[in-house]
Structures are given as C-alpha cells and as structure tokens.
Design an enzyme around this catalytic site. Structure first.
Site, PDB file in Angstrom:
ATOM      1  N   SER A 258       0.808  -1.228   0.000  1.00  0.00           N
ATOM      2  CA  SER A 258       0.000   0.000   0.000  1.00  0.00           C
ATOM      3  C   SER A 258       0.833   1.265   0.000  1.00  0.00           C
ATOM      4  O   SER A 258       0.372   2.311  -0.468  1.00  0.00           O
ATOM      5  CB  SER A 258      -0.946   0.006   1.206  1.00  0.00           C
ATOM      6  OG  SER A 258      -0.218  -0.044   2.417  1.00  0.00           O
TER       7      SER A 258
ATOM      8  N   ASP B  84      -3.849  -9.870   7.302  1.00  0.00           N
ATOM      9  CA  ASP B  84      -2.712  -9.933   8.227  1.00  0.00           C
ATOM     10  C   ASP B  84      -1.830 -11.123   7.848  1.00  0.00           C
ATOM     11  O   ASP B  84      -2.240 -12.274   7.991  1.00  0.00           O
ATOM     12  CB  ASP B  84      -3.257 -10.091   9.658  1.00  0.00           C
ATOM     13  CG  ASP B  84      -2.143 -10.110  10.694  1.00  0.00           C
ATOM     14  OD1 ASP B  84      -0.960 -10.045  10.308  1.00  0.00           O
ATOM     15  OD2 ASP B  84      -2.478 -10.197  11.888  1.00  0.00           O
ATOM     16  N   VAL B  85      -0.613 -10.843   7.403  1.00  0.00           N
ATOM     17  CA  VAL B  85       0.257 -11.938   6.947  1.00  0.00           C
ATOM     18  C   VAL B  85       0.650 -12.898   8.071  1.00  0.00           C
ATOM     19  O   VAL B  85       1.134 -13.995   7.796  1.00  0.00           O
ATOM     20  CB  VAL B  85       1.549 -11.431   6.249  1.00  0.00           C
ATOM     21  CG1 VAL B  85       1.245 -10.815   4.903  1.00  0.00           C
ATOM     22  CG2 VAL B  85       2.344 -10.493   7.139  1.00  0.00           C
TER      23      VAL B  85
ATOM     24  N   TYR C 249      13.035  -6.319  16.053  1.00  0.00           N
ATOM     25  CA  TYR C 249      13.060  -6.077  14.604  1.00  0.00           C
ATOM     26  C   TYR C 249      14.331  -6.684  13.979  1.00  0.00           C
ATOM     27  O   TYR C 249      14.274  -7.347  12.945  1.00  0.00           O
ATOM     28  CB  TYR C 249      13.006  -4.565  14.367  1.00  0.00           C
ATOM     29  CG  TYR C 249      12.989  -4.122  12.929  1.00  0.00           C
ATOM     30  CD1 TYR C 249      11.810  -4.164  12.188  1.00  0.00           C
ATOM     31  CD2 TYR C 249      14.132  -3.645  12.308  1.00  0.00           C
ATOM     32  CE1 TYR C 249      11.785  -3.738  10.869  1.00  0.00           C
ATOM     33  CE2 TYR C 249      14.118  -3.217  10.992  1.00  0.00           C
ATOM     34  CZ  TYR C 249      12.945  -3.258  10.281  1.00  0.00           C
ATOM     35  OH  TYR C 249      12.921  -2.839   8.967  1.00  0.00           O
TER      36      TYR C 249
ATOM     37  N   ALA D  58      16.142  -9.129  15.095  1.00  0.00           N
ATOM     38  CA  ALA D  58      16.052 -10.593  15.106  1.00  0.00           C
ATOM     39  C   ALA D  58      15.178 -11.077  13.955  1.00  0.00           C
ATOM     40  O   ALA D  58      15.504 -12.055  13.268  1.00  0.00           O
ATOM     41  CB  ALA D  58      15.486 -11.074  16.446  1.00  0.00           C
TER      42      ALA D  58
ATOM     43  N   LYS E 158      14.660  -9.583  11.115  1.00  0.00           N
ATOM     44  CA  LYS E 158      15.300  -9.328   9.815  1.00  0.00           C
ATOM     45  C   LYS E 158      16.527 -10.223   9.596  1.00  0.00           C
ATOM     46  O   LYS E 158      16.832 -10.595   8.462  1.00  0.00           O
ATOM     47  CB  LYS E 158      15.665  -7.843   9.700  1.00  0.00           C
ATOM     48  CG  LYS E 158      14.440  -6.919   9.669  1.00  0.00           C
ATOM     49  CD  LYS E 158      13.536  -7.251   8.482  1.00  0.00           C
ATOM     50  CE  LYS E 158      12.349  -6.338   8.361  1.00  0.00           C
ATOM     51  NZ  LYS E 158      11.508  -6.641   7.182  1.00  0.00           N
TER      52      LYS E 158
ATOM     53  N   ILE F 128      15.775   4.117   4.333  1.00  0.00           N
ATOM     54  CA  ILE F 128      14.991   4.480   3.147  1.00  0.00           C
ATOM     55  C   ILE F 128      13.886   5.476   3.520  1.00  0.00           C
ATOM     56  O   ILE F 128      13.280   5.365   4.590  1.00  0.00           O
ATOM     57  CB  ILE F 128      14.358   3.222   2.501  1.00  0.00           C
ATOM     58  CG1 ILE F 128      15.426   2.133   2.252  1.00  0.00           C
ATOM     59  CG2 ILE F 128      13.649   3.576   1.188  1.00  0.00           C
ATOM     60  CD1 ILE F 128      16.568   2.490   1.337  1.00  0.00           C
TER      61      ILE F 128
END
Ligand SMILES: NC(=O)c1ccc[n+]([C@@H]2O[C@H](COP(=O)([O-])OP(=O)(O)OC[C@H]3O[C@@H](n4cnc5c(N)ncnc54)[C@H](O)[C@@H]3O)[C@@H](O)[C@H]2O)c1
Length: 248
Positions: free
Chosen positions: A14, A64-65, A156, A158, A160, A189
């Site tokens: 999105s 929701d993945v 986060y 962990a 990634k 980014i």
C-alpha cells in the site's frame, strides 16, 4: 515467460517500498496482487489507482500476513483467479521499538509474527504452487539492522536476521525445483517508517552513510525487480544490500 503474463504478489504494497515495488513491476505490465494491513484503505486505494491508471490488472486485499490460515486461503484464491503465481515479494514489516530492558513480550511477538512468520506463511503457501509449475521467485525484504543490530530494535533486528537465514535455507531446498529465494536488505529508506524516527536517530544514521543521504523506495524496488528478472536466473540464497554504503 513474458512479463505481462507474470503474476506478482507483493505483501505490504500500500505504501513505501512495497508501493514502489508494485509500480516497478507495473512498468513491465505484470499482473499484481498486493496485500496491506493498514487501519484504513486510503493508501491501498491510492496504490491500486496508480496501477490501474497504468492499465495494469491489479487487486488488493487487507490481510494480516501473520495469520497462517488466512494467508493459505488467499494464495489459493490468487492462483485460482490468475491461473498462476510467479513472483512473491515478502515486504510487509512493522517496528515495535523499545530498549531491550523495557521490551515487552507483546512487542517481541508482534514484530516477529509480522516480519518473520509472515514471510514463512506467504512462502509456504506460494511454494506449493511454484513447485508444481517448477518455477518461481521469492524475494524477501530484510534490513541492514538484521546484519549490524540496532539500539531499541532487538525484536526487529532478530526478525530481519531471521529473514536472511530463512532465505538461505529455502534457497538450498528449492534450488532444484526451479525456484530462487533471495533477500534484499535496505539501509535507511525514505518512507513513513523512517519519517517517524526522532531527529536525533535520523541524524545518527545519516552521519554513517557514506553517500550522505537516505535511499528512495524506488532504489530498493529496482533491485527487487531485477532479482525477479531473467537476468538473475543463477542467483539464489543471496542478501543484496541497498544502503548507500552504510554496511559493507
Ligand atoms: N524504510 C526503511 O528504511 C527500511 C529499511 C530496511 C528495511 N525496511 C523494510 O522494508 C519493508 C517495507 O518498509 P516501509 O518502510 O515501506 O514500511 P511502511 O510502513 O511504509 O509499509 C509497510 C507495509 O506493510 C504492511 N503491513 C504492516 N503490517 C502488516 C500485516 N500484519 N500484514 C500485512 N501487511 C502488513 C502495511 O500495510 C504497509 O503496506 C519492511 O519489511 C521494512 O521492515 C524498511
């Protein structure tokens, strides 16, 4: 296969990097299905319109993945509707930052569930179809933080780092099935995720980037697109860093 025939699923399409990925594939005319899980549909509708304005066959779904059952059903529907599935981009991601001493179990679980389990769920559902057609590309978005760690992001980082190990493992398992799996690890980014950072943290990162600037979502999307292209046919199990030199 001609690009216009390929079916591409992008999670978290999105906004930010995910939207740039959808638009990059759209330049080649691919068919695009993207997921999002925003509280409202404003950004998703905007992405959908951008795609449709370009004449692209595209749909979106709020999902929701981290829900295994929902993801499984979604991929079944996609394959039924589009008669195939060629590229999966695991891009959905969230931060739930806190210093480790203060990090709650819930913050840990949320980051891991969306960022890592989400990628597992989607790859698991997608691979079932890719194995049958003996071709497929899986590209998962990791982060420089998964490589070097970051204060306030134990959860986060962990998740990634997990993406990197996960990618390399499935790359080994699926190599003979015509499926490649690679990760892209962006640095800093320019998206909503980083725009919300405190100025002090922003400056701290900027000072460490040899190129002296943040990256743009399109600069990440270009690499994702390339990894899904014919030119990357002999590349699997790799982590490609897109970070202006922040980590070498
Ligand atoms: N922005 C950066 O500097 C940066 C750096 C490294 C890695 N990344 C990673 O790149 C990816 C995209 O980041 P971004 O900056 O564009 O983020 P963003 O916040 O702009 O977009 C995140 C996307 O993920 C979706 N999403 C969130 N939770 C979801 C869930 N439970 N199920 C399905 N979709 C969900 C959102 O709806 C949105 O589309 C993330 O995986 C992020 O961790 C970003």
């Amino acid at each position: 296969m001609p690009e216009s025939k390929r079916v591409v699923v992008v999670t978290g399409g999105s906004k930010g990097i995910g939207r740039a990925i959808c638009l990059r594939f759209a330049r080649e005319g691919a068919r695009i299905v993207f997921l999002h899980y925003d509280p409202d549909d404003v950004a998703a509708d905007e992405t959908l319109k951008l795609l449709q304005d370009r004449g692209i066959e595209a749909t979106t779904k709020k999902l929701d993945v981290s829900s295994f059952a929902d993801v499984e059903e979604f991929f079944r529907e996609v394959v039924e509707e589009f008669q195939g599935l060629d590229v999966l981009v695991n891009n959905s991601g969230i931060t739930r930052d806190a210093l480790f001493l203060r990090m709650s179990e819930d913050q840990w679980d949320q980051a891991l569930s969306v960022n890592l389990k989400g990628a597992f769920n989607c790859a698991k559902a997608a691979v079932r179809f890719m194995v049958k057609q003996r071709s497929g590309r899986i590209i998962s978005i990791s982060s420089v933080v998964g490589q070097i760690g970051n204060i306030g992001q134990a959860n986060y980082a962990a998740s990634k780092a997990g993406i990197m190990g996960f990618t390399k493992s499935i790359a080994r398992e699926l190599a003979t099935r015509g499926i490649t799996a690679n990760a892209v690890a962006p640095g800093f980014i320019n998206t909503e995720m980083t725009r919300n950072l405190p100025e002090k943290a922003r400056d701290f990162f900027l000072n460490q980037i040899p190129m002296g600037r943040v990256g743009e979502p399109e600069e990440v999307a270009e690499v994702v697109y390339w990894l899904a292209s014919e030119g990357a046919s002999y590349i699997t199990g790799q982590v490609i860093h897109v970070n202006g030199g922040l980590y070498m």
